[in-house]
Design an enzyme around this catalytic site. Structure first.
Site, PDB file in Angstrom:
ATOM      1  N   SER A  52       2.693  -2.051  55.126  1.00 56.89           N
ATOM      2  CA  SER A  52       2.583  -2.487  56.525  1.00 56.89           C
ATOM      3  C   SER A  52       1.477  -3.527  56.704  1.00 56.89           C
ATOM      4  O   SER A  52       0.515  -3.583  55.929  1.00 56.89           O
ATOM      5  CB  SER A  52       2.305  -1.290  57.432  1.00 56.89           C
ATOM      6  OG  SER A  52       3.318  -0.322  57.296  1.00 56.89           O
TER       7      SER A  52
HETATM    8  N1  SAM Z   1       2.571   3.549  54.525  1.00 56.24           N
HETATM    9  C1  SAM Z   1       3.178   2.606  53.611  1.00 56.24           C
HETATM   10  C2  SAM Z   1       2.168   1.763  52.880  1.00 56.24           C
HETATM   11  O1  SAM Z   1       0.984   1.846  53.214  1.00 56.24           O
HETATM   12  O2  SAM Z   1       2.577   1.051  51.947  1.00 56.24           O
HETATM   13  C3  SAM Z   1       4.202   1.741  54.288  1.00 56.24           C
HETATM   14  C4  SAM Z   1       5.513   2.344  54.148  1.00 56.24           C
HETATM   15  S1  SAM Z   1       6.984   1.493  54.492  1.00 56.24           S
HETATM   16  C5  SAM Z   1       6.697   0.587  55.957  1.00 56.24           C
HETATM   17  C6  SAM Z   1       7.958   2.908  54.995  1.00 56.24           C
HETATM   18  C7  SAM Z   1       8.289   3.874  53.896  1.00 56.24           C
HETATM   19  O3  SAM Z   1       8.957   4.987  54.466  1.00 56.24           O
HETATM   20  C8  SAM Z   1       9.215   3.323  52.828  1.00 56.24           C
HETATM   21  O4  SAM Z   1       8.591   3.401  51.574  1.00 56.24           O
HETATM   22  C9  SAM Z   1      10.447   4.231  52.904  1.00 56.24           C
HETATM   23  O5  SAM Z   1      11.041   4.496  51.646  1.00 56.24           O
HETATM   24  C10 SAM Z   1       9.842   5.488  53.506  1.00 56.24           C
HETATM   25  N2  SAM Z   1      10.781   6.400  54.177  1.00 56.24           N
HETATM   26  C11 SAM Z   1      11.844   6.115  54.971  1.00 56.24           C
HETATM   27  N3  SAM Z   1      12.420   7.265  55.406  1.00 56.24           N
HETATM   28  C12 SAM Z   1      11.698   8.293  54.873  1.00 56.24           C
HETATM   29  C13 SAM Z   1      11.781   9.719  54.953  1.00 56.24           C
HETATM   30  N4  SAM Z   1      12.724  10.351  55.660  1.00 56.24           N
HETATM   31  N5  SAM Z   1      10.875  10.447  54.280  1.00 56.24           N
HETATM   32  C14 SAM Z   1       9.906   9.859  53.552  1.00 56.24           C
HETATM   33  N6  SAM Z   1       9.774   8.517  53.421  1.00 56.24           N
HETATM   34  C15 SAM Z   1      10.649   7.739  54.099  1.00 56.24           C
END
Ligand code: SAM
Length: 209
Positions: A52
């Site tokens: 992000s």
């Molecule tokens: N916090 C992260 C970072 O600092 O890099 C940013 C993460 S990215 C914007 C969102 C993440 O949520 C992705 O890696 C995606 O695979 C994960 N995601 C989506 N749905 C999910 C779920 N139901 N449970 C866990 N992770 C999930």
């Protein structure tokens, strides 16, 4: 990043600014992205996912009103960057990532950087982490169609849940849900955001995203 991107946009919490200056963002991006690590934007981390934008990480951390011994749940570990920032601000941090490759990479990275009180799990974060609940704060870094019931239930009384919610998988408004008593929750809107979809039992279905 702190002086040019965070302070001018209203990040005032000194603990958050200090955490953002301590976590080496360049260690959380792919090698070919290192030159852009401190840019004012989200960056690709592989698997069609992103780390992000720094301002969004700081804004969510500030809005979560964290204290040093808070127990925090993050949904969407991604690169592990957000989990590291939360670990600088709170006590135990639990983080769930559904993508197995990102989960493995972020586990290795956080271990290498010494974040021993970040606990990681690979799976569907929309169901939360019941064994470790209740949490003082829950931060969801992907956007869902509604607030997952399991996450509301896993908030401590007084706890704050931050989650992007929207009718389309890629445009959301950031909501803060505060649990004021066993059955009473207060909702606030914190503005429009753009996150990748939250995919899972209480999120979007894979084919909808
Ligand atoms: N916090 C992260 C970072 O600092 O890099 C940013 C993460 S990215 C914007 C969102 C993440 O949520 C992705 O890696 C995606 O695979 C994960 N995601 C989506 N749905 C999910 C779920 N139901 N449970 C866990 N992770 C999930």
């Amino acid at each position: 990043m702190v002086d040019e991107q965070l302070v001018p946009r209203g990040i005032r919490d000194r603990r958050v600014l200090s955490a953002m200056s301590r976590v080496p963002r360049e260690r959380f991006v792919p090698e070919h992205m290192v030159a852009y690590a401190y840019s004012d934007c989200a960056l690709p981390i592989g698997e069609e996912q992103t780390i992000s934008q720094p301002f969004i990480v700081a804004m969510m951390a500030q809005s979560a009103e964290l204290s040093a011994d808070d127990r925090v749940l993050e949904i969407g570990t991604g690169s592990g960057y957000g989990a590291a920032v939360l670990a600088e601000l709170a006590g135990d941090v639990y983080s769930i990532e559904r993508n197995t490759i990102l989960a493995r990479q972020s586990r290795e990275r956080l271990q290498r950087l010494g974040y021993a009180h970040v606990h990681l799990r690979c799976g569907d974060g929309t169901k939360g982490w019941p064994d470790a609940a209740p949490f003082d704060a829950i931060i969801v870094t992907a956007g869902g169609p509604e607030v997952p019931e399991s996450l509301r239930e896993q908030l401590a009384i007084g706890g704050r849940l931050l989650i992007p919610v929207g009718r389309s998988p890629r445009h959301q408004s950031l909501r803060r849900v505060r649990r004021v008593s066993t059955d009473d929750y207060r909702n606030e809107g914190l503005g429009n955001v753009v996150f990748v979809p939250l995919i899972g039992e209480q999120g979007w279905h894979e084919e909808e995203s």
